[in-house]
Write a protein that holds these residues in place. Structure first.
Motif, PDB file in Angstrom:
ATOM      1  N   VAL A 208      21.203-101.770  27.713  1.00  0.00           N
ATOM      2  CA  VAL A 208      21.133-103.198  28.009  1.00  0.00           C
ATOM      3  C   VAL A 208      21.306-103.873  26.421  1.00  0.00           C
ATOM      4  O   VAL A 208      20.517-103.598  25.685  1.00  0.00           O
ATOM      5  CB  VAL A 208      19.860-103.190  28.606  1.00  0.00           C
ATOM      6  N   MET A 238      22.849-107.843  29.917  1.00  0.00           N
ATOM      7  CA  MET A 238      23.927-106.925  30.657  1.00  0.00           C
ATOM      8  C   MET A 238      23.879-105.599  30.007  1.00  0.00           C
ATOM      9  O   MET A 238      23.670-105.376  28.967  1.00  0.00           O
ATOM     10  CB  MET A 238      25.007-107.672  30.586  1.00  0.00           C
ATOM     11  N   THR A 256      28.117-104.801  32.802  1.00  0.00           N
ATOM     12  CA  THR A 256      27.953-104.665  34.459  1.00  0.00           C
ATOM     13  C   THR A 256      26.313-104.874  34.229  1.00  0.00           C
ATOM     14  O   THR A 256      25.508-105.086  33.103  1.00  0.00           O
ATOM     15  CB  THR A 256      28.066-103.587  34.677  1.00  0.00           C
ATOM     16  N   ARG A 257      25.953-105.255  35.381  1.00  0.00           N
ATOM     17  CA  ARG A 257      24.481-105.803  35.483  1.00  0.00           C
ATOM     18  C   ARG A 257      23.834-104.160  35.248  1.00  0.00           C
ATOM     19  O   ARG A 257      24.304-103.320  35.625  1.00  0.00           O
ATOM     20  CB  ARG A 257      24.009-106.184  36.850  1.00  0.00           C
ATOM     21  N   GLU A 259      21.642-101.001  35.496  1.00  0.00           N
ATOM     22  CA  GLU A 259      21.264-100.202  36.626  1.00  0.00           C
ATOM     23  C   GLU A 259      19.361 -99.965  36.586  1.00  0.00           C
ATOM     24  O   GLU A 259      18.947 -99.515  35.619  1.00  0.00           O
ATOM     25  CB  GLU A 259      21.802 -98.833  36.598  1.00  0.00           C
ATOM     26  N   ALA A 289      22.447-101.411  40.364  1.00  0.00           N
ATOM     27  CA  ALA A 289      22.027-102.409  39.696  1.00  0.00           C
ATOM     28  C   ALA A 289      21.317-103.481  40.788  1.00  0.00           C
ATOM     29  O   ALA A 289      21.590-103.240  41.886  1.00  0.00           O
ATOM     30  CB  ALA A 289      23.050-103.366  39.121  1.00  0.00           C
ATOM     31  N   GLU A 290      20.653-104.249  40.392  1.00  0.00           N
ATOM     32  CA  GLU A 290      19.875-105.483  41.377  1.00  0.00           C
ATOM     33  C   GLU A 290      20.974-105.986  42.312  1.00  0.00           C
ATOM     34  O   GLU A 290      22.156-106.458  41.806  1.00  0.00           O
ATOM     35  CB  GLU A 290      19.439-106.410  40.670  1.00  0.00           C
TER      36      GLU A 290
END
Length: 336
Positions: A208, A238, A256-257, A259, A289-290
Motif C-alpha cells: 500500500v 492504493m 488497485t484498491r 486487498e 478489496a473493499e
C-alpha cells in the motif's frame, strides 16, 4: 610696574603661541590609511577606493576593476608603486600584504531568463500555459552579472520555434547599465510538461502506497499517457498490482484498491435479509478489496457463498428476498 606689565605681555604671547600651535595641529589633515576590503562600482579602481584620506589624488585611476560580480586581490606593494608618482607616500598600511577588490553587480538569474522564454513561447506559439513549459539550453548559461545601475526587464528581440522538435533560437535584450542594453543569443528546447507521480523506490506487489513512497516530477507532456496518475493524493492508499520501479510515471493500471481480505483468511460473514441478520465465521477462498465480491466457505457446513467485502475481514451476503425460518440453518454454526 613696568616689569609687571612686561611679564603679563610675555605670558599672553606665550599663550597665543600655544593656541596657534594647537590650532595648527587640529588643522593637520588625517593621515592616509590603506583599506583591506574594497567594493567598486566602476570598471576602474581609483586611489581613493583603496586609500582613505587620499586628498586631491583620490580620483586618480590606477587599476582595472575585476569583472562584474567577481572579486580579485592586489598586493599592497603594487598599490605603493602605483601611487608613488602621485606624491602619496608614507600612508599607513596597517601591516596588510594584499587588498581584496570586489566589483559590484546586479545578478540576473537563469530562472528569470527561463521564465521570459517560457512566456514568449506560450503567447506566440500557443504552447500551453507558461507555468507548464520547461526550458533547457544547449549550453548551460551562468547567471548574468550586470551593472548595479541597470534597470528594466529582459526583452525577447527575436524568437524562432519549432513545435514538432520543441527547439528554439532566441536573441534576448539584457539591461546592462542605466541606459544600455546588450544582446544575448540562446538556443535549446522549450516543451510543455505535466506533473506526474512516481515511486521513490521499488514497491512490491500488494504494498500500500504512502506519501513517503511517492514523489512528483515534471515530464514532457508527449511522454505522459492519458492514464497517468495526476495528483499524489490519488495514489496514496492504493496498492501495487505488481512490482513498481522508480523513474516511470504511475498509471491507473499500476494500482488497485488494497486487498483487505486475504485468501485463506478467517472472516466474519454477515448474512443480511429483510428483518434478519446472521453472523457466522468463514474462510475466504479468494482475496478482495473493499467493494469486491469474494467467495467464503463455511467450514462447518462446507457450503460456499458469495459476499461483498465491506471492511477488513468482513464480508456481507445480502438478499432482498426474505427466507423462512424453515429454510434457515438450524444453528448458527451450520451457516447458509
Amino acid at each position: 610696574m613696568i616689569a609687571t606689565a612686561l611679564r603679563i605681555v610675555a605670558v599672553t604671547a606665550t599663550l597665543g603661541i600655544g593656541i596657534a600651535a594647537a590650532s595648527a595641529q587640529s588643522a593637520e589633515p588625517a593621515r592616509p590609511q590603506l583599506k583591506t576590503h574594497v567594493t567598486v562600482n566602476a570598471n576602474i579602481v581609483r586611489i581613493g577606493d583603496l586609500i582613505d584620506n587620499a586628498g586631491i589624488v583620490a580620483d586618480v585611476a590606477i587599476f582595472r576593476a575585476p569583472d562584474l560580480g567577481t572579486t580579485g586581490t592586489v598586493p599592497v606593494a603594487a598599490v605603493v608603486e602605483a601611487v608613488r608618482p602621485h606624491a602619496l607616500v608614507g600612508f599607513d598600511t596597517g601591516g596588510a600584504t594584499e587588498i581584496t577588490v570586489t566589483r559590484a553587480a546586479r545578478e540576473i538569474p537563469i530562472s528569470e531568463i527561463e521564465r521570459s522564454l517560457a512566456e514568449a513561447v506560450s503567447s506566440r506559439f500557443n504552447a500551453g500555459p507558461a507555468a507548464d513549459i520547461t526550458v533547457t539550453f544547449d549550453r548551460d548559461p551562468r547567471a548574468i552579472q550586470v551593472d548595479p545601475s541597470s534597470r528594466g526587464d529582459i526583452a525577447i528581440a527575436r524568437l524562432s520555434y519549432d513545435a514538432r522538435s520543441s527547439r528554439f533560437d532566441a536573441t534576448l535584450e539584457i539591461p546592462t547599465g542605466a541606459t544600455q542594453r546588450g544582446l544575448l543569443r540562446l538556443s535549446g528546447r522549450a516543451y510543455a510538461t505535466a506533473e506526474v507521480v512516481m515511486v521513490s523506490h521499488s514497491v512490491d506487489r500488494g504494498a500500500v502506497l504512502r506519501a513517503a513512497d511517492l514523489q512528483v516530477e515534471r515530464r514532457p507532456r508527449a511522454e505522459v499517457g492519458r492514464d497517468a496518475i495526476v495528483g499524489i493524493e490519488r495514489a496514496i492508499g492504493m496498492a501495487a498490482r505488481s512490482v513498481i520501479r522508480p523513474g516511470q510515471p504511475l498509471r491507473s493500471a499500476d494500482l488497485t484498491r488494497p486487498e483487505i481480505v486475504q485468501r485463506g483468511q478467517m472472516v466474519t460473514l454477515v448474512f443480511e435479509a429483510p428483518g434478519l441478520t446472521l453472523t457466522l465465521r468463514g474462510k475466504a477462498t479468494e482475496a478482495g478489496a473493499e467493494g469486491d465480491t469474494v467467495t467464503v466457505l463455511n467450514e462447518q457446513s462446507k457450503r460456499s457463498v458469495q459476499g461483498v467485502v465491506v471492511g477488513p475481514g468482513h464480508v456481507v451476503v445480502s438478499t432482498t428476498v426474505p427466507r423462512f425460518a424453515a429454510n434457515l440453518p438450524a444453528a448458527a454454526g451450520t451457516g447458509p
